[in-house]
Design a protein around this motif. Sequence first.
Motif, PDB file in Angstrom:
ATOM      1  N   HIS A  38       0.829  -1.209   0.000  1.00  0.00           N
ATOM      2  CA  HIS A  38       0.000   0.000   0.000  1.00  0.00           C
ATOM      3  C   HIS A  38       0.865   1.262   0.000  1.00  0.00           C
ATOM      4  O   HIS A  38       0.560   2.256  -0.697  1.00  0.00           O
ATOM      5  N   SER A  39       1.962   1.214   0.782  1.00  0.00           N
ATOM      6  CA  SER A  39       2.859   2.383   0.824  1.00  0.00           C
ATOM      7  C   SER A  39       3.465   2.644  -0.544  1.00  0.00           C
ATOM      8  O   SER A  39       3.595   3.806  -0.977  1.00  0.00           O
ATOM      9  N   SER A  45       1.329   7.051  -6.593  1.00  0.00           N
ATOM     10  CA  SER A  45       0.246   7.967  -6.943  1.00  0.00           C
ATOM     11  C   SER A  45       0.592   9.418  -6.646  1.00  0.00           C
ATOM     12  O   SER A  45       0.095  10.342  -7.299  1.00  0.00           O
ATOM     13  N   LEU A  46       1.485   9.633  -5.665  1.00  0.00           N
ATOM     14  CA  LEU A  46       1.812  11.003  -5.282  1.00  0.00           C
ATOM     15  C   LEU A  46       2.950  11.610  -6.102  1.00  0.00           C
ATOM     16  O   LEU A  46       2.949  12.827  -6.360  1.00  0.00           O
ATOM     17  N   VAL A  47       3.902  10.806  -6.510  1.00  0.00           N
ATOM     18  CA  VAL A  47       5.112  11.396  -7.102  1.00  0.00           C
ATOM     19  C   VAL A  47       5.328  11.005  -8.552  1.00  0.00           C
ATOM     20  O   VAL A  47       6.289  11.491  -9.174  1.00  0.00           O
ATOM     21  N   ALA A  95      12.396   5.756  -5.779  1.00  0.00           N
ATOM     22  CA  ALA A  95      11.762   5.781  -7.104  1.00  0.00           C
ATOM     23  C   ALA A  95      12.869   5.819  -8.147  1.00  0.00           C
ATOM     24  O   ALA A  95      13.833   6.593  -8.021  1.00  0.00           O
ATOM     25  N   ARG A  96      12.791   4.987  -9.164  1.00  0.00           N
ATOM     26  CA  ARG A  96      13.794   4.909 -10.226  1.00  0.00           C
ATOM     27  C   ARG A  96      13.102   4.919 -11.580  1.00  0.00           C
ATOM     28  O   ARG A  96      11.930   4.519 -11.696  1.00  0.00           O
ATOM     29  N   ASP A  97      13.876   5.391 -12.586  1.00  0.00           N
ATOM     30  CA  ASP A  97      13.289   5.390 -13.924  1.00  0.00           C
ATOM     31  C   ASP A  97      13.413   4.012 -14.548  1.00  0.00           C
ATOM     32  O   ASP A  97      13.889   3.072 -13.897  1.00  0.00           O
ATOM     33  N   THR A 135       8.330  -4.006  -4.692  1.00  0.00           N
ATOM     34  CA  THR A 135       8.644  -3.221  -5.894  1.00  0.00           C
ATOM     35  C   THR A 135       7.421  -3.168  -6.787  1.00  0.00           C
ATOM     36  O   THR A 135       6.790  -4.202  -7.047  1.00  0.00           O
ATOM     37  N   LEU A 136       7.101  -1.938  -7.279  1.00  0.00           N
ATOM     38  CA  LEU A 136       5.920  -1.713  -8.117  1.00  0.00           C
ATOM     39  C   LEU A 136       6.341  -0.903  -9.347  1.00  0.00           C
ATOM     40  O   LEU A 136       7.108   0.077  -9.231  1.00  0.00           O
ATOM     41  N   ARG A 137       5.880  -1.291 -10.510  1.00  0.00           N
ATOM     42  CA  ARG A 137       6.214  -0.550 -11.738  1.00  0.00           C
ATOM     43  C   ARG A 137       4.969   0.214 -12.218  1.00  0.00           C
ATOM     44  O   ARG A 137       3.897  -0.378 -12.376  1.00  0.00           O
ATOM     45  N   ALA A 138       5.184   1.512 -12.414  1.00  0.00           N
ATOM     46  CA  ALA A 138       4.085   2.377 -12.861  1.00  0.00           C
ATOM     47  C   ALA A 138       3.881   2.241 -14.365  1.00  0.00           C
ATOM     48  O   ALA A 138       4.778   1.763 -15.090  1.00  0.00           O
ATOM     49  N   PRO A 139       2.729   2.650 -14.862  1.00  0.00           N
ATOM     50  CA  PRO A 139       2.510   2.628 -16.332  1.00  0.00           C
ATOM     51  C   PRO A 139       3.546   3.447 -17.102  1.00  0.00           C
ATOM     52  O   PRO A 139       3.825   3.175 -18.266  1.00  0.00           O
TER      53      PRO A 139
END
Length: 455
Positions: A38-39, A45-47, A95-97, A135-139
Amino acid sequence: MLVALVGTLSLVIAVAGTFSFRSGLREAAELFDAKLAHSARVLMSLVDEPLGDAARQPAAEPLVIKVWHGNGPGEGHALITPDGHAYETRLAFQARDADGRLLLRSDSGPAQALAPLAPGYADVVIDGQSWRTFTLRAPSGRWYQASELAGIREEIAAGIAFGTLLPLLLALPLLALMVWLAVTWASRGLLRISAEIESRAPDRLAPIQLDRVPKEIQGLVKAVNGLLSRLDSALARERRFTADAAHELRTPVAAVKVHADNLRTARSEDERGESQEQLDASVRRIERAIGQLLVMSRVESGTATRDQAPVDLAALVQRQVEDYACLASQRGITLQLQVAPGQVVGDSASLDGLVRNLLDNALRYAPTGGRVHLGLHADQGQVQLSVEDSGPGVPADARERVFERFHRELGTGVEGSGLGLSIVAQVLESHRGRIVLDESPDLGGLRARVTLPAA
């Protein structure tokens, strides 16, 4: 019983506590993993949108976010302050690219990658510390990682598990006390009965009253009452035996003293010889009386009932006939024997006494030159022994009395103790046998017919 109950309760609580502890650890780990994921999603969602401009500037330094640092002493409410919670210092995020370049991190964690860039959970060791990372990967292709020190997870999980186990541990002494009180209350009847038995005098063998005895021990008390009854009977037999022995031996012992005095004061060889004969006869009477009293005591004590085994009655009868053959020959008595194989179950010594007393009675009551006949045969599951003599016999109205102790018919002119047929009756009672006295059709004297169950 107390040790068994308390031990069983302790074992059950230990097993239940172990499962509860393991379950608490598992549930806490699942809760923290869910919070960690969740964190990571909140961070994304914030950054994710603000980081879009930073991602287009390759030379830009990563953004470092300061978090509150608390030392977190104590536990419970001591960890909560107006500035936050002490456990916050144990959390870190990055956060990483898409190429793995660090774009953002918290100052509570290391600058190096918290975990390999692959979606999901990972456990890594960084600078000697264990971290649990999601670890989560954003769209957009960026990677977001939320991590926490494994120590805090274990500490909180152990606290939850111990919080579940502690009430059980605290309840154990109370359970032990309640069990002790319950057992003590339930066993008060047993303690009362024990005190009553312990305070009894040795000669008080009356049964214990069952009206106030708990149902759980009534069987035990009934067994004790049975034992007291048997002890009372045994003591009564011993008292009766002592009285009988004193009664039976008083006269022959007095006779021995008289004849011994006569032998000592004899004035001639004839007087000395007569006194010696009388003394020998008195000693033989004492010997016979003692032997029969001992046999009677053994039969009445129940030994014959306890020591039962297959007995060859035919061989036993033949052995007794051989032992008495010399006595029969001295008196000119014809001793006839007609036996067939016959085996019974019983006590060999008691059955030997039975045959010996029947044969001894027949030989003593048979006149000089008379006849004694013994017959043995088996028929329809029974073994029958008959002993007949050519003596005066026993009147029909006296045949029941001859089985009484020390009863002797007057006018027979035969010495005896009056115990022979009493011993026979006792042996037959313990062997489920019976005896019938009547007149011998062939010899004219007494016929004793004994019937025993065949083996």
